[in-house]
Write a protein that holds these residues in place. Structure first.
Motif, PDB file in Angstrom:
ATOM      1  N   MET A  24       0.833  -1.217   0.000  1.00 46.10           N
ATOM      2  CA  MET A  24       0.000   0.000   0.000  1.00 46.10           C
ATOM      3  C   MET A  24       0.859   1.255   0.000  1.00 46.10           C
ATOM      4  N   ASP A  25       1.945   1.248   0.751  1.00 46.20           N
ATOM      5  CA  ASP A  25       2.841   2.403   0.790  1.00 46.20           C
ATOM      6  C   ASP A  25       3.505   2.642  -0.561  1.00 46.20           C
ATOM      7  N   ARG A  26       3.904   1.581  -1.203  1.00 43.34           N
ATOM      8  CA  ARG A  26       4.651   1.676  -2.455  1.00 43.34           C
ATOM      9  C   ARG A  26       3.734   1.862  -3.665  1.00 43.34           C
ATOM     10  N   ASP A  27       2.631   1.125  -3.707  1.00 42.72           N
ATOM     11  CA  ASP A  27       1.763   1.092  -4.891  1.00 42.72           C
ATOM     12  C   ASP A  27       0.407   1.749  -4.643  1.00 42.72           C
ATOM     13  N   ALA A  84      -1.038   4.244  -5.755  1.00 44.31           N
ATOM     14  CA  ALA A  84      -1.744   4.776  -6.920  1.00 44.31           C
ATOM     15  C   ALA A  84      -2.383   3.678  -7.776  1.00 44.31           C
ATOM     16  N   ARG A  85      -2.013   2.426  -7.526  1.00 46.17           N
ATOM     17  CA  ARG A  85      -2.624   1.311  -8.258  1.00 46.17           C
ATOM     18  C   ARG A  85      -3.974   0.979  -7.658  1.00 46.17           C
ATOM     19  N   PRO A  86      -4.848   0.362  -8.444  1.00 43.83           N
ATOM     20  CA  PRO A  86      -6.111  -0.112  -7.857  1.00 43.83           C
ATOM     21  C   PRO A  86      -5.824  -1.258  -6.890  1.00 43.83           C
ATOM     22  N   LEU A  87      -6.071  -1.039  -5.618  1.00 46.19           N
ATOM     23  CA  LEU A  87      -5.828  -2.056  -4.595  1.00 46.19           C
ATOM     24  C   LEU A  87      -7.139  -2.304  -3.854  1.00 46.19           C
ATOM     25  N   ASP A  88      -7.453  -3.558  -3.627  1.00 51.40           N
ATOM     26  CA  ASP A  88      -8.636  -3.892  -2.843  1.00 51.40           C
ATOM     27  C   ASP A  88      -8.251  -4.941  -1.803  1.00 51.40           C
TER      28      ASP A  88
END
Length: 155
Positions: A20-23, A25-29
């Motif tokens: 979450m810290d690194r990515d 900006a990606r769609p994460l769920d």
């Protein structure tokens, strides 16, 4: 009921938090993050909240707002561009969460001057400007002191 988090689970949860810290900006769920932590989505959500004091979604949105504040301070992107740059897909939801955490709208934050914090080292500014939920004052629960060789130490 208070859930106990094992050391093994904590290692896996930190791996998902690092994603979450690194990515951010990606769609994460939750299901994708649970896969990273090698847990079921339900167990992941409960364990994450028990370990870090907030839901995975709340943590991710705090990271996104943190990054949005930095982009808005630069002033070269519109609020809409910043919203999409940090991985949010709804300007309304982004603005609502930003206002909840920061205490002012993204537009108002972008419009005001930010030079007063320019002399503060970035490591200290990150601690002091981290978005806080529920009206908690900035830096709540943390104190910052200058350690050896002029380095900032949060405690």
């Amino acid at each position: 009921m208070l859930e106990c988090v094992t050391l093994e689970d904590l290692v896996r949860l930190r791996r998902a938090r690092d994603v979450m810290d690194r990515d951010y900006a990606r769609p994460l769920d939750v299901p994708a993050l649970a896969d990273v932590a090698l847990m079921s989505p339900g167990h992941f959500s409960r364990s994450f909240r028990a370990a870090f004091g907030e839901t995975p979604y709340g943590y991710l949105m705090t990271r996104r707002v943190e990054r949005a504040k930095a982009l808005l301070r630069r002033g070269d992107l519109s609020v809409t561009e910043v919203c999409f740059e940090v991985g949010c897909t709804s300007l309304g939801s982004f603005s609502s969460r930003f206002t909840e955490l920061v205490g002012e709208s993204p537009s108002a934050y972008r419009a005001r001057r930010h030079e007063t914090g320019a002399a503060i080292p970035a490591c200290v500014a990150k601690i002091l400007t981290r978005p806080r939920r529920n009206g908690a004052p900035v830096g709540a629960g943390r104190s910052v002191r200058i350690g050896e060789a002029g380095s900032a130490v949060a405690s």
